[in-house]
Design a protein around this motif. Sequence first.
Motif, PDB file in Angstrom:
ATOM      1  N   LEU A 182      40.948  39.637  43.197  1.00  0.00           N
ATOM      2  CA  LEU A 182      41.485  40.956  43.796  1.00  0.00           C
ATOM      3  C   LEU A 182      40.700  41.848  43.450  1.00  0.00           C
ATOM      4  CD1 LEU A 182      45.266  40.835  43.354  1.00  0.00           C
ATOM      5  CD2 LEU A 182      43.928  40.985  45.653  1.00  0.00           C
ATOM      6  N   ARG A 183      39.673  41.920  42.219  1.00  0.00           N
ATOM      7  CA  ARG A 183      38.892  42.785  41.988  1.00  0.00           C
ATOM      8  C   ARG A 183      37.447  42.726  42.627  1.00  0.00           C
ATOM      9  NH1 ARG A 183      41.182  41.180  37.123  1.00  0.00           N
ATOM     10  NH2 ARG A 183      39.428  40.027  36.357  1.00  0.00           N
ATOM     11  N   ILE A 184      37.140  41.358  43.228  1.00  0.00           N
ATOM     12  CA  ILE A 184      35.837  41.193  43.969  1.00  0.00           C
ATOM     13  C   ILE A 184      35.935  41.442  45.455  1.00  0.00           C
ATOM     14  CG2 ILE A 184      34.208  39.393  44.290  1.00  0.00           C
ATOM     15  CD1 ILE A 184      35.331  38.082  41.639  1.00  0.00           C
ATOM     16  N   PRO A 185      35.010  42.168  45.854  1.00  0.00           N
ATOM     17  CA  PRO A 185      35.004  42.460  47.368  1.00  0.00           C
ATOM     18  C   PRO A 185      34.654  41.301  48.077  1.00  0.00           C
ATOM     19  CG  PRO A 185      33.219  43.701  46.314  1.00  0.00           C
ATOM     20  CD  PRO A 185      34.015  42.954  45.150  1.00  0.00           C
ATOM     21  N   LEU A 186      35.725  40.915  48.977  1.00  0.00           N
ATOM     22  CA  LEU A 186      35.385  39.669  49.916  1.00  0.00           C
ATOM     23  C   LEU A 186      35.272  40.109  51.462  1.00  0.00           C
ATOM     24  CD1 LEU A 186      37.789  37.175  47.804  1.00  0.00           C
ATOM     25  CD2 LEU A 186      35.277  37.210  47.852  1.00  0.00           C
TER      26      LEU A 186
END
Length: 293
Positions: A182-186
């Motif tokens: 959730l903290r990593i832009p995907l």
Amino acid sequence: MDSATDTKIVRAAGGVLYRTKRKSVEVLMVHRPRYDDWSLPKGTLDDSESYPVAALREVEEETGFTGRLGPTVGAIGYGTKRGPKVVRYWLIEAEEGKFSPNGEVDEVAWVKPEKAQEMASYTRDTNVLDRAIQLLDDNRRSTVYMVRHANAGQRGGKGADHERPLSKKGQRQTAQLTRRFLRIPLTRLEASYYVRCEQTVEPLAAALDMVIGHEPTIVEGGPPEAVIQYFRSLHGESVLLSSHGDIISGVIGQLAAEGVDFDGPLEWKKGSVWTLDLDKGRVTGGRYTPPPA
């Protein structure tokens, strides 16, 4: 993109607003007095508004600058008092405008991207800036997260193997993987159609308001060459692939044999992650993260 579930979430969009000044790139950080923080401009979607339209509107409302929409940076998620929130970011090249203090923002700062990372009050914004810097350097660079599905018990039980669900341990692993990603832009989620692979990313898809794609090359039993060829179609993406041990071992093994420099043991335990760096579709390096405890 349509929602993966009917779960009520707060949908928002924003941008990494940038300009080139004397051959040096600067990005705009905003200060919100209500929270006394430095962050990237963003805001919630209006009724029936699309994410890209909201990103441009919110950036202009908060900063005073119009901009040109560029590549998508990705989506992140986090909790708020109003409920779970997803924010999708784009690179936005500033065109014209002038900042005036408003109800949301009382100060802005044009700074170099590395300085913006130091200023950012939240790790999630730092991660978005990481991805933005990568795209600003070369918008063809991508990151692939190869996740081996979480624990699903042993083979050989009743029913078809592709219908085997996650175990309780696998569900716990999935919850921890979800919190991490959730903290990593995907920009995209892909899974083998096997139930255990889909279940590994379903909570993340729901939280990020994404639909899970079904990339055929990552299904169990396929040749690693097909996956590596799929990588070559990726330009400027941040993709999570939920796949199988034989696929991941085959891909990592072949890339290692070709001389790609990897950081970490050549392992692929259930719930583990291989983070692969791609330049123009070719893998240039990678790192192994063991599964959650």
